[in-house]
Design a protein around this motif. Sequence first.
Motif, PDB file in Angstrom:
ATOM      1  N   ALA A  89      10.889 -10.598  -6.231  1.00 42.22           N
ATOM      2  CA  ALA A  89      11.017  -9.313  -5.550  1.00 42.22           C
ATOM      3  C   ALA A  89       9.938  -8.347  -6.017  1.00 42.22           C
ATOM      4  CB  ALA A  89      12.405  -8.729  -5.777  1.00 42.22           C
ATOM      5  N   GLU A  90       9.641  -8.345  -7.315  1.00 44.57           N
ATOM      6  CA  GLU A  90       8.596  -7.464  -7.829  1.00 44.57           C
ATOM      7  C   GLU A  90       7.231  -7.860  -7.284  1.00 44.57           C
ATOM      8  OE1 GLU A  90       8.913  -4.660  -9.542  1.00 44.57           O
ATOM      9  OE2 GLU A  90      11.063  -4.952  -9.252  1.00 44.57           O
ATOM     10  N   ALA A  91       6.991  -9.165  -7.142  1.00 44.40           N
ATOM     11  CA  ALA A  91       5.721  -9.623  -6.570  1.00 44.40           C
ATOM     12  C   ALA A  91       5.606  -9.213  -5.111  1.00 44.40           C
ATOM     13  CB  ALA A  91       5.604 -11.146  -6.709  1.00 44.40           C
ATOM     14  N   LEU A  92       6.708  -9.292  -4.377  1.00 42.78           N
ATOM     15  CA  LEU A  92       6.706  -8.858  -2.986  1.00 42.78           C
ATOM     16  C   LEU A  92       6.412  -7.369  -2.881  1.00 42.78           C
ATOM     17  CD1 LEU A  92       9.748 -10.769  -1.438  1.00 42.78           C
ATOM     18  CD2 LEU A  92       7.320 -11.210  -1.058  1.00 42.78           C
ATOM     19  N   LYS A  93       7.039  -6.578  -3.758  1.00 42.59           N
ATOM     20  CA  LYS A  93       6.802  -5.135  -3.749  1.00 42.59           C
ATOM     21  C   LYS A  93       5.336  -4.828  -4.026  1.00 42.59           C
ATOM     22  CE  LYS A  93       9.627  -2.545  -6.030  1.00 42.59           C
ATOM     23  NZ  LYS A  93      10.535  -2.080  -7.114  1.00 42.59           N
ATOM     24  N   ALA A  94       4.748  -5.533  -4.980  1.00 46.77           N
ATOM     25  CA  ALA A  94       3.332  -5.315  -5.301  1.00 46.77           C
ATOM     26  C   ALA A  94       2.447  -5.642  -4.108  1.00 46.77           C
ATOM     27  CB  ALA A  94       2.934  -6.163  -6.513  1.00 46.77           C
ATOM     28  N   HIS A  95       2.813  -6.696  -3.383  1.00 43.73           N
ATOM     29  CA  HIS A  95       2.048  -7.074  -2.185  1.00 43.73           C
ATOM     30  C   HIS A  95       2.162  -5.997  -1.110  1.00 43.73           C
ATOM     31  CE1 HIS A  95       0.210  -9.678   0.811  1.00 43.73           C
ATOM     32  NE2 HIS A  95       1.214  -9.387   1.623  1.00 43.73           N
ATOM     33  N   ILE A  96       3.362  -5.436  -0.942  1.00 47.50           N
ATOM     34  CA  ILE A  96       3.561  -4.411   0.076  1.00 47.50           C
ATOM     35  C   ILE A  96       2.828  -3.127  -0.300  1.00 47.50           C
ATOM     36  CG2 ILE A  96       5.306  -2.986   1.233  1.00 47.50           C
ATOM     37  CD1 ILE A  96       7.247  -5.351   0.826  1.00 47.50           C
ATOM     38  N   VAL A  97       2.806  -2.791  -1.576  1.00 46.02           N
ATOM     39  CA  VAL A  97       2.039  -1.630  -2.028  1.00 46.02           C
ATOM     40  C   VAL A  97       0.563  -1.815  -1.691  1.00 46.02           C
ATOM     41  CG1 VAL A  97       1.241  -0.379  -4.067  1.00 46.02           C
ATOM     42  CG2 VAL A  97       3.649  -0.975  -3.842  1.00 46.02           C
ATOM     43  N   ARG A  98       0.075  -3.037  -1.889  1.00 45.18           N
ATOM     44  CA  ARG A  98      -1.327  -3.314  -1.554  1.00 45.18           C
ATOM     45  C   ARG A  98      -1.555  -3.183  -0.055  1.00 45.18           C
ATOM     46  NH1 ARG A  98      -4.681  -8.919  -2.910  1.00 45.18           N
ATOM     47  NH2 ARG A  98      -6.639  -8.276  -1.904  1.00 45.18           N
ATOM     48  N   GLN A  99      -0.569  -3.594   0.757  1.00 47.14           N
ATOM     49  CA  GLN A  99      -0.689  -3.396   2.195  1.00 47.14           C
ATOM     50  C   GLN A  99      -0.851  -1.918   2.522  1.00 47.14           C
ATOM     51  OE1 GLN A  99       2.896  -5.163   3.777  1.00 47.14           O
ATOM     52  NE2 GLN A  99       1.869  -7.085   4.253  1.00 47.14           N
ATOM     53  N   GLY A 100      -0.066  -1.071   1.847  1.00 51.94           N
ATOM     54  CA  GLY A 100      -0.186   0.364   2.068  1.00 51.94           C
ATOM     55  C   GLY A 100      -1.555   0.884   1.698  1.00 51.94           C
ATOM     56  N   GLU A 101      -2.117   0.357   0.620  1.00 46.89           N
ATOM     57  CA  GLU A 101      -3.458   0.781   0.194  1.00 46.89           C
ATOM     58  C   GLU A 101      -4.519   0.361   1.211  1.00 46.89           C
ATOM     59  OE1 GLU A 101      -2.672   0.377  -4.641  1.00 46.89           O
ATOM     60  OE2 GLU A 101      -3.767  -1.187  -3.546  1.00 46.89           O
ATOM     61  N   GLU A 102      -4.480  -0.898   1.624  1.00 46.91           N
ATOM     62  CA  GLU A 102      -5.526  -1.427   2.484  1.00 46.91           C
ATOM     63  C   GLU A 102      -5.338  -1.054   3.951  1.00 46.91           C
ATOM     64  OE1 GLU A 102      -5.904  -5.598   1.818  1.00 46.91           O
ATOM     65  OE2 GLU A 102      -6.407  -5.362  -0.313  1.00 46.91           O
ATOM     66  N   GLY A 103      -4.114  -0.680   4.336  1.00 44.16           N
ATOM     67  CA  GLY A 103      -3.872  -0.327   5.723  1.00 44.16           C
ATOM     68  C   GLY A 103      -4.105   1.134   6.033  1.00 44.16           C
ATOM     69  N   PHE A 104      -4.235   1.973   5.024  1.00 42.33           N
ATOM     70  CA  PHE A 104      -4.454   3.403   5.236  1.00 42.33           C
ATOM     71  C   PHE A 104      -5.848   3.634   5.787  1.00 42.33           C
ATOM     72  CE2 PHE A 104      -5.972   7.533   3.747  1.00 42.33           C
ATOM     73  CZ  PHE A 104      -4.964   8.373   4.208  1.00 42.33           C
ATOM     74  N   ALA A 105      -5.942   4.375   6.900  1.00 46.64           N
ATOM     75  CA  ALA A 105      -7.236   4.639   7.536  1.00 46.64           C
ATOM     76  C   ALA A 105      -7.582   6.116   7.385  1.00 46.64           C
ATOM     77  CB  ALA A 105      -7.196   4.257   9.008  1.00 46.64           C
ATOM     78  N   LEU A 106      -8.705   6.401   6.771  1.00 42.97           N
ATOM     79  CA  LEU A 106      -9.176   7.771   6.599  1.00 42.97           C
ATOM     80  C   LEU A 106     -10.017   8.146   7.812  1.00 42.97           C
ATOM     81  CD1 LEU A 106      -9.231  10.199   4.702  1.00 42.97           C
ATOM     82  CD2 LEU A 106     -11.290   9.217   3.638  1.00 42.97           C
ATOM     83  N   LEU A 107      -9.498   9.037   8.653  1.00 34.27           N
ATOM     84  CA  LEU A 107     -10.164   9.403   9.906  1.00 34.27           C
ATOM     85  C   LEU A 107     -11.140  10.555   9.736  1.00 34.27           C
ATOM     86  CD1 LEU A 107      -7.082   9.239  12.323  1.00 34.27           C
ATOM     87  CD2 LEU A 107      -8.508   7.384  11.432  1.00 34.27           C
ATOM     88  N   LYS A 108     -10.905  11.378   8.741  1.00 33.96           N
ATOM     89  CA  LYS A 108     -11.775  12.531   8.492  1.00 33.96           C
ATOM     90  C   LYS A 108     -11.616  12.952   7.051  1.00 33.96           C
ATOM     91  CE  LYS A 108     -12.527  17.366   9.790  1.00 33.96           C
ATOM     92  NZ  LYS A 108     -12.167  18.496  10.661  1.00 33.96           N
ATOM     93  N   ASN A 109     -12.732  13.389   6.432  1.00 33.42           N
ATOM     94  CA  ASN A 109     -12.652  13.871   5.052  1.00 33.42           C
ATOM     95  C   ASN A 109     -13.812  14.832   4.779  1.00 33.42           C
ATOM     96  OD1 ASN A 109     -11.730  14.172   2.435  1.00 33.42           O
ATOM     97  ND2 ASN A 109     -12.796  12.361   1.673  1.00 33.42           N
TER      98      ASN A 109
END
Length: 409
Positions: A89-109
């Motif tokens: 379960a902890e490994a799955l959570k770590a994978h999902i956290v990584r999905q959140g990191e890599e799926g975030f799209a910065l449209l303007k900064n």
Amino acid sequence: MKLAKNASLLRGLAATMALLLALTVVGYNIAMSNIAMGMVDSVFGVDRTIYNDWTETVEGYTIPGAVDGYSYLKGVPYATEYSSADTYAEALKAHIVRQGEEGFALLKNDNNALPIASGTTVALFGWNGYNTPTNHTGTNANNADRITLEAGLKAAGVRLNETITKEDFSNVVTTVDSRGRETTSDTAGMKKAADNYEIPEFFEAKSTWSINKNSTTAIVVLGRGGGEGANYIPDHATNADDPLALSENEKNMIRYAKENCSKVVVLLVTANAMEIGPIAKGGELEVDAIGFCGIPNDYHYQGIANVLAGKVNATGALTDTFAYDNSFNPAVINMGQQQYSDLDTITSFEDPLGRNSTRYNANNYIVEAEGIYVGYKYYESRYYDSIANPTFNAKDPIGSTKIGQAWDY
């Protein structure tokens, strides 16, 4: 004599074959060794993990298995490297956290709004900043330890303005669908579509808020849901020009953030392409940064918070085109929960599929008639050829599948 002449040749051949056999045996054992296979697997990305079943359960986690006496998955497969459901379960959570990191799209900064600078305090605005999306198709398991953006930012070391709280954005809204059925929800921007859709993000500045403008960055979190059987009907919002446009409450929230904070970041928690033109460039509502989050599940927000805090870079990208005004996209005319003309007949008899229902649950439909000209293909090809430049090859017979006739979009 002849045999004697060939003896040396035969001995040489025999010795060569024996050597080749020995090399083959040794080479095979080397090639099949864990070291060699690991090297090859790492080059080609091969996963040789052996999967087994387990029957262990973990309190607070949703693990598919027997439901109402019907087991649709006999145990959950896990890699042998995990000794228990807890570690898996902890490994799955770590994978999902990584999905959140890599799926975030910065449209303007602009103005170095992100990542959040050291020593900066964040003022978090919006229902979606303090809750995980619910009432949405297939994204949220509602685990006991699910992470909100508020919790994720704190875990990433970001200092939040504690005078602004979750209770300041706890909203309830009632919507009425085309059949007169009322639905009450506290899920703010995640409410599904209805004929008279009210964007349920209410905003009222509180006298208890205390904000130091010079050292504060505002993060305003806006949301729209969506999914199977939940399509927005164009121009059918009661408090905005369109369900995917900004409501007055959302605009007022952004105005307040701009007036009281040195920088403003808007996060989009949405399954749809929202109309963000007013905040993207020019005008009173323009903000410093915009980020696309999609629809986070139980742990994605931790990954998103890691990006905002600068622990990882934003590497995601949009998979769809965001129009300044969705009415420019002709496909929107097909969107919405279209009702069958004989809906009462369809829903008046027992479900022929044998499900635990006395009604046939198929009362809406959607027309998908756009062909290949959707997203950027429409704006770069169809719109340009037929509308922006009608003298271009959209009207030319060359290459048309209809001999001697022009292209027909």
